[in-house]
Scaffold this active site. Structure first.
Site, PDB file in Angstrom:
ATOM      1  N   ARG A  77     105.711   8.748  69.014  1.00 44.81           N
ATOM      2  CA  ARG A  77     107.110   9.189  68.871  1.00 44.81           C
ATOM      3  C   ARG A  77     108.045   7.987  68.945  1.00 44.81           C
ATOM      4  NH1 ARG A  77     107.377  14.491  71.322  1.00 44.81           N
ATOM      5  NH2 ARG A  77     109.629  14.409  71.171  1.00 44.81           N
ATOM      6  N   ASP A 111     115.492  11.237  72.265  1.00 43.89           N
ATOM      7  CA  ASP A 111     115.492  10.037  71.402  1.00 43.89           C
ATOM      8  C   ASP A 111     116.520   8.982  71.804  1.00 43.89           C
ATOM      9  OD1 ASP A 111     116.967  12.071  68.742  1.00 43.89           O
ATOM     10  OD2 ASP A 111     117.948  11.040  70.423  1.00 43.89           O
ATOM     11  N   HIS A 126     116.093  17.235  78.689  1.00 43.75           N
ATOM     12  CA  HIS A 126     114.629  17.128  78.594  1.00 43.75           C
ATOM     13  C   HIS A 126     114.139  15.693  78.755  1.00 43.75           C
ATOM     14  CE1 HIS A 126     114.753  21.155  76.205  1.00 43.75           C
ATOM     15  NE2 HIS A 126     114.950  21.316  77.482  1.00 43.75           N
ATOM     16  N   THR A 196     120.103  22.998  66.693  1.00 42.69           N
ATOM     17  CA  THR A 196     119.013  23.520  67.514  1.00 42.69           C
ATOM     18  C   THR A 196     118.583  24.902  67.034  1.00 42.69           C
ATOM     19  OG1 THR A 196     118.242  24.050  69.747  1.00 42.69           O
ATOM     20  CG2 THR A 196     120.573  24.482  69.283  1.00 42.69           C
TER      21      THR A 196
HETATM   22  C1  BV8 Z   1     110.601  25.839  82.195  1.00 47.31           C
HETATM   23  C2  BV8 Z   1     110.584  17.232  75.639  1.00 47.31           C
HETATM   24  C3  BV8 Z   1     110.071  26.843  84.158  1.00 47.31           C
HETATM   25  C4  BV8 Z   1     109.183  16.913  75.258  1.00 47.31           C
HETATM   26  C5  BV8 Z   1     110.916  19.649  75.305  1.00 47.31           C
HETATM   27  C6  BV8 Z   1     112.259  32.273  78.585  1.00 47.31           C
HETATM   28  C7  BV8 Z   1     111.817  32.922  77.491  1.00 47.31           C
HETATM   29  C8  BV8 Z   1     110.689  32.411  76.808  1.00 47.31           C
HETATM   30  C9  BV8 Z   1     110.026  31.248  77.202  1.00 47.31           C
HETATM   31  C10 BV8 Z   1     110.497  30.608  78.283  1.00 47.31           C
HETATM   32  C11 BV8 Z   1     111.585  31.126  78.979  1.00 47.31           C
HETATM   33  N1  BV8 Z   1     111.797  30.294  80.000  1.00 47.31           N
HETATM   34  C12 BV8 Z   1     110.886  29.282  79.976  1.00 47.31           C
HETATM   35  C13 BV8 Z   1     110.084  29.455  78.936  1.00 47.31           C
HETATM   36  C14 BV8 Z   1     109.007  28.571  78.554  1.00 47.31           C
HETATM   37  C15 BV8 Z   1     109.479  27.368  77.728  1.00 47.31           C
HETATM   38  C16 BV8 Z   1     110.089  27.815  76.436  1.00 47.31           C
HETATM   39  O1  BV8 Z   1     111.283  27.914  76.292  1.00 47.31           O
HETATM   40  N2  BV8 Z   1     109.198  28.065  75.462  1.00 47.31           N
HETATM   41  C17 BV8 Z   1     109.665  28.415  74.101  1.00 47.31           C
HETATM   42  C18 BV8 Z   1     108.764  27.706  73.104  1.00 47.31           C
HETATM   43  C19 BV8 Z   1     109.655  29.864  73.892  1.00 47.31           C
HETATM   44  N3  BV8 Z   1     110.419  26.549  78.484  1.00 47.31           N
HETATM   45  C20 BV8 Z   1     109.928  25.606  79.322  1.00 47.31           C
HETATM   46  O2  BV8 Z   1     108.738  25.413  79.508  1.00 47.31           O
HETATM   47  C21 BV8 Z   1     110.950  24.773  80.082  1.00 47.31           C
HETATM   48  N4  BV8 Z   1     110.581  24.716  81.467  1.00 47.31           N
HETATM   49  O3  BV8 Z   1     110.982  26.894  81.781  1.00 47.31           O
HETATM   50  O4  BV8 Z   1     110.159  25.636  83.446  1.00 47.31           O
HETATM   51  C22 BV8 Z   1     109.734  26.564  85.487  1.00 47.31           C
HETATM   52  C23 BV8 Z   1     110.395  27.292  86.398  1.00 47.31           C
HETATM   53  C24 BV8 Z   1     110.046  27.108  87.689  1.00 47.31           C
HETATM   54  C25 BV8 Z   1     109.060  26.177  88.032  1.00 47.31           C
HETATM   55  C26 BV8 Z   1     108.427  25.437  87.081  1.00 47.31           C
HETATM   56  C27 BV8 Z   1     108.768  25.623  85.773  1.00 47.31           C
HETATM   57  C28 BV8 Z   1     110.955  23.309  79.608  1.00 47.31           C
HETATM   58  C29 BV8 Z   1     111.361  23.221  78.194  1.00 47.31           C
HETATM   59  C30 BV8 Z   1     111.458  21.735  77.749  1.00 47.31           C
HETATM   60  C31 BV8 Z   1     110.211  21.273  77.031  1.00 47.31           C
HETATM   61  N5  BV8 Z   1     110.402  19.926  76.490  1.00 47.31           N
HETATM   62  N6  BV8 Z   1     111.097  18.363  74.864  1.00 47.31           N
HETATM   63  C32 BV8 Z   1     109.044  16.508  73.796  1.00 47.31           C
HETATM   64  O5  BV8 Z   1     110.063  16.205  73.172  1.00 47.31           O
HETATM   65  O6  BV8 Z   1     107.900  16.469  73.317  1.00 47.31           O
HETATM   66  S1  BV8 Z   1     111.408  20.963  74.300  1.00 47.31           S
HETATM   67  C33 BV8 Z   1     111.637  20.267  72.705  1.00 47.31           C
HETATM   68  O7  BV8 Z   1     111.482  21.358  71.825  1.00 47.31           O
HETATM   69  C34 BV8 Z   1     113.017  19.725  72.441  1.00 47.31           C
HETATM   70  O8  BV8 Z   1     113.541  19.030  73.527  1.00 47.31           O
HETATM   71  C35 BV8 Z   1     113.802  20.997  72.121  1.00 47.31           C
HETATM   72  O9  BV8 Z   1     114.234  21.638  73.286  1.00 47.31           O
HETATM   73  C36 BV8 Z   1     112.745  21.867  71.465  1.00 47.31           C
HETATM   74  C37 BV8 Z   1     112.861  21.814  69.977  1.00 47.31           C
HETATM   75  O10 BV8 Z   1     113.977  22.592  69.646  1.00 47.31           O
HETATM   76  P1  BV8 Z   1     115.148  21.963  68.730  1.00 47.31           P
HETATM   77  O11 BV8 Z   1     115.631  20.694  69.334  1.00 47.31           O
HETATM   78  O12 BV8 Z   1     116.090  23.039  68.504  1.00 47.31           O
HETATM   79  O13 BV8 Z   1     114.374  21.545  67.390  1.00 47.31           O
HETATM   80  P2  BV8 Z   1     113.743  22.500  66.263  1.00 47.31           P
HETATM   81  O14 BV8 Z   1     112.918  21.630  65.409  1.00 47.31           O
HETATM   82  O15 BV8 Z   1     113.133  23.711  66.893  1.00 47.31           O
HETATM   83  O16 BV8 Z   1     115.016  23.011  65.436  1.00 47.31           O
HETATM   84  C38 BV8 Z   1     115.795  22.080  64.728  1.00 47.31           C
HETATM   85  C39 BV8 Z   1     116.993  22.865  64.201  1.00 47.31           C
HETATM   86  O17 BV8 Z   1     117.864  21.937  63.556  1.00 47.31           O
HETATM   87  C40 BV8 Z   1     116.630  23.937  63.186  1.00 47.31           C
HETATM   88  O18 BV8 Z   1     117.321  25.133  63.498  1.00 47.31           O
HETATM   89  C41 BV8 Z   1     117.112  23.345  61.859  1.00 47.31           C
HETATM   90  O19 BV8 Z   1     117.573  24.356  60.977  1.00 47.31           O
HETATM   91  C42 BV8 Z   1     118.251  22.463  62.308  1.00 47.31           C
HETATM   92  N7  BV8 Z   1     118.538  21.323  61.437  1.00 47.31           N
HETATM   93  C43 BV8 Z   1     117.686  20.641  60.647  1.00 47.31           C
HETATM   94  N8  BV8 Z   1     118.354  19.609  60.021  1.00 47.31           N
HETATM   95  C44 BV8 Z   1     119.646  19.655  60.456  1.00 47.31           C
HETATM   96  C45 BV8 Z   1     119.758  20.739  61.377  1.00 47.31           C
HETATM   97  N9  BV8 Z   1     120.922  21.050  61.994  1.00 47.31           N
HETATM   98  C46 BV8 Z   1     122.011  20.277  61.708  1.00 47.31           C
HETATM   99  N10 BV8 Z   1     121.961  19.208  60.845  1.00 47.31           N
HETATM  100  C47 BV8 Z   1     120.815  18.889  60.218  1.00 47.31           C
HETATM  101  N11 BV8 Z   1     120.818  17.837  59.375  1.00 47.31           N
END
Ligand code: BV8
Length: 248
Positions: A77, A111, A126, A196
């Site tokens: 990355r 990043d 994050h 996002t």
């Molecule tokens: C936790 C770092 C608990 C690492 C990352 C509730 C419901 C369901 C699930 C959960 C919940 N609560 C917790 C969970 C579990 C989980 C979660 O959310 N899972 C998801 C998949 C359902 N959450 C966790 O595990 C979190 N921790 O809950 O801990 C806990 C509680 C007590 C005790 C212990 C623990 C931790 C979450 C963080 C994980 N780390 N990143 C790494 O980078 O590898 S997450 C990582 O993925 C990113 O940081 C970001 O958050 C995510 C990606 O999402 P986006 O950034 O939105 O990117 P994506 O590609 O998805 O979308 C891009 C968007 O941009 C698109 O919509 C696209 O259309 C748009 N786009 C494209 N081009 C453009 C644009 N927009 C504008 N301009 C453009 N040019």
């Protein structure tokens, strides 16, 4: 959307920004897409690394299971990121930071491009891919200053192994950073959500909390997201083009 309709909405948002005292911005991978940073859910499939979906290789269990693999993934990355520079979306947000009584920029991105664009006090929900953290004493260090490629690197304070200072799936967000973000989201007049997919929690809950507290919610994203239906204004375009147009 017909041009004049979008212009009308854009003028409405500029008016809101001119009148705002508190502005809260949440960004995701999309804000860095125009810098060449791959998004996670861009296009059809989720990012995959050596056959492992990113939310598996980026999950808490991997630290105990295979720390060298985690370093390899984040070294890859960093390799990609080393060729990426901030884009006009990052620049627009950087110049807005001094134009409000309270301005908060919270990002899910690891990043570091917001800071590279001049944004100060970015809430890195994050973590940051350029930092390492000791598994034992919690010391953090900038990887660019750590020289040698030893993997996993050893902590210079206590000699224990270090890990990337990013929040992995299943791990808590940094308590102080989260508390500040949640507090600020609940007290803003305008909340912008930029680039996002609003799927990952608890970050995706911040704009909803802002809206519930009365904020005017604006989304900038070429695609619909689960947040779109609760937004007051949406711009279906790339952030690097839309944000400069919203300058007020
Ligand atoms: C936790 C770092 C608990 C690492 C990352 C509730 C419901 C369901 C699930 C959960 C919940 N609560 C917790 C969970 C579990 C989980 C979660 O959310 N899972 C998801 C998949 C359902 N959450 C966790 O595990 C979190 N921790 O809950 O801990 C806990 C509680 C007590 C005790 C212990 C623990 C931790 C979450 C963080 C994980 N780390 N990143 C790494 O980078 O590898 S997450 C990582 O993925 C990113 O940081 C970001 O958050 C995510 C990606 O999402 P986006 O950034 O939105 O990117 P994506 O590609 O998805 O979308 C891009 C968007 O941009 C698109 O919509 C696209 O259309 C748009 N786009 C494209 N081009 C453009 C644009 N927009 C504008 N301009 C453009 N040019």
């Amino acid at each position: 959307m017909p041009v004049n309709r979008e212009q009308t909405i854009a003028e409405g948002v500029r008016e809101r920004l001119r009148a705002a005292r508190g502005v809260f911005v949440l960004t995701g991978a999309g804000v860095s897409a125009e810098s060449g940073v791959p998004t996670f859910r861009g296009g059809a499939d989720t990012a995959v690394w050596k056959g492992l979906p990113f939310d598996v290789i980026s999950s808490a269990g991997m630290i105990a299971r295979d720390l060298p693999a985690v370093w390899e993934w984040f070294d890859y990355r960093r390799g990609v990121l080393s060729h990426c520079r901030p884009n006009p979306a990052h620049a627009a947000l950087a110049c807005w930071q001094d134009r409000f009584e309270r301005f908060t920029l919270a990002t899910q991105n690891v990043d570091g491009l917001h800071a590279a664009a001049g944004s100060r006090g970015v809430l890195e929900l994050h973590g940051n891919v350029w930092r390492a953290r000791c598994l034992a004493c919690g010391c953090t260090e900038d990887i660019r200053e750590m020289g040698g490629g030893e993997r996993p690197p050893a902590c210079r304070a206590c000699g224990e192994w270090m890990r990337p200072d990013v929040v992995l799936f299943g791990e808590m967000l940094p308590v102080d950073v989260w508390a500040e973000a949640a507090g600020r989201a609940g007290g803003c007049d305008v909340c912008l959500v930029v680039g996002t997919s609003a799927i990952v929690y608890p970050a995706a809950g911040l704009p909803v909390a802002a809206r519930r507290a009365g904020a005017y919610l604006v989304e900038v994203n070429p695609e619909l997201t689960p947040l779109s239906e609760v937004c007051d204004a949406t711009f279906r375009g790339p952030a690097g083009e839309v944000l400069p147009r919203l300058d007020f």
